[in-house]
Design a protein around this motif. Structure first.
Motif, mmCIF file in Angstrom:
data_model
loop_
_atom_site.group_PDB
_atom_site.id
_atom_site.type_symbol
_atom_site.label_atom_id
_atom_site.label_comp_id
_atom_site.label_asym_id
_atom_site.label_seq_id
_atom_site.Cartn_x
_atom_site.Cartn_y
_atom_site.Cartn_z
ATOM 1 N N ILE A 38 1.454 -0.701 0.150
ATOM 2 C CA ILE A 38 -0.062 -0.188 0.382
ATOM 3 C C ILE A 38 0.640 1.123 0.148
ATOM 4 N N ASN A 39 1.992 2.036 0.798
ATOM 5 C CA ASN A 39 2.681 2.714 0.798
ATOM 6 C C ASN A 39 3.831 2.787 0.072
ATOM 7 N N LEU A 40 4.407 1.670 -0.648
ATOM 8 C CA LEU A 40 5.090 2.056 -1.962
ATOM 9 C C LEU A 40 4.102 2.087 -3.065
ATOM 10 N N PHE A 41 2.581 1.398 -3.244
ATOM 11 C CA PHE A 41 2.011 2.019 -4.949
ATOM 12 C C PHE A 41 1.702 3.777 -3.904
ATOM 13 N N ARG A 42 1.221 3.982 -2.377
ATOM 14 C CA ARG A 42 0.764 5.314 -2.784
ATOM 15 C C ARG A 42 1.253 6.436 -2.709
ATOM 16 N N ALA A 43 2.708 6.428 -1.891
ATOM 17 C CA ALA A 43 3.984 6.951 -2.294
ATOM 18 C C ALA A 43 4.579 7.418 -3.384
ATOM 19 N N CYS A 44 4.296 6.225 -4.479
ATOM 20 C CA CYS A 44 4.495 6.185 -5.938
ATOM 21 C C CYS A 44 4.141 7.172 -6.565
ATOM 22 N N LYS A 45 2.539 6.531 -6.540
ATOM 23 C CA LYS A 45 1.196 7.629 -7.241
ATOM 24 C C LYS A 45 0.850 9.060 -6.256
ATOM 25 N N THR A 46 1.618 9.824 -5.882
ATOM 26 C CA THR A 46 1.083 10.734 -5.408
ATOM 27 C C THR A 46 2.743 11.724 -5.878
ATOM 28 N N SER A 47 3.415 10.958 -5.185
ATOM 29 C CA SER A 47 4.807 11.630 -6.429
ATOM 30 C C SER A 47 4.595 11.785 -8.087
ATOM 31 N N GLY A 48 3.874 10.878 -8.070
ATOM 32 C CA GLY A 48 3.630 11.216 -9.447
ATOM 33 C C GLY A 48 2.950 12.360 -10.320
ATOM 34 N N ARG A 49 2.086 11.816 -9.222
ATOM 35 C CA ARG A 49 0.683 13.498 -9.386
ATOM 36 C C ARG A 49 1.122 14.570 -9.079
ATOM 37 N N ALA A 50 1.717 14.551 -8.412
ATOM 38 C CA ALA A 50 2.494 16.534 -7.774
ATOM 39 C C ALA A 50 3.124 16.621 -8.148
ATOM 40 N N LYS A 51 4.356 15.827 -9.337
ATOM 41 C CA LYS A 51 4.573 16.547 -10.869
ATOM 42 C C LYS A 51 4.506 17.087 -11.918
ATOM 43 N N ASN A 52 2.468 16.302 -12.242
ATOM 44 C CA ASN A 52 1.832 16.936 -13.233
ATOM 45 C C ASN A 52 1.021 17.993 -12.315
#
Length: 156
Positions: A38-52
């Motif tokens: 969960i936390n790997l997925f969430r950290a990666c997804k939110t990081s990618g989204r924040a960049k956009n």
């Protein structure tokens, strides 16, 4: 329920909050490995989204969620990482001015390393390895990891 790599990747790439939450609920039932997922997925997804994101409010909220997920990840790895066979830790990235701490996670199931930059070091050990030099693969590696976790659950 088993989820395939393509289903998990679709959740990662999509914006369906209910599908994401449903997957998290399933992963929570799997114990520590599910919490890592969960936390790997969430950290990666939110990081990618924040960049956009363009607006400061959304970008800030996404990075806050990434940081929270990294803290949760470090906590569960501190408690269960050795038992799960996960190599992980922190290393300073001298090339970065502000976000110069890197959380590395490397498991056999990830088929490689993933890393996240942040401004402050969290709990946990120093990373015993080095960056593998491969860029832009975290989402693929993490989604494959989740697919493997679901397969192992069905097999058990």
């Amino acid at each position: 329920m088993s989820r395939t790599f393509n289903q998990i990747l679709a959740i990662y790439e999509g914006s369906d909050g209910e599908a994401t939450k449903a997957m998290y609920v399933e992963l929570e039932t799997m114990g520590p490995i599910g919490l890592v997922a969960i936390n790997l997925f969430r950290a990666c997804k939110t990081s990618g989204r924040a960049k956009n994101y363009r607006g400061r409010r959304y970008k800030g909220a996404a990075y806050d969620t990434k940081q929270w997920s990294m803290e949760n990840l470090a906590k569960v790895l501190s408690e269960h990482g050795d038992a799960l066979g996960i190599v992980w830790g922190w290393e300073r990235d001298e090339k970065q001015e502000f976000h110069n701490w890197v959380l590395y996670v490397d498991t056999p199931r990830l088929r490689g390393q993933v890393s996240f930059h942040t401004a402050a070091r969290g709990q946990g050990p120093d990373y015993p390895g080095a960056w593998d030099g491969v860029k832009d693969v975290a989402a693929q590696r993490i989604c494959r990891f989740l697919a493997d976790v679901f397969v192992e659950r069905v097999s058990a």
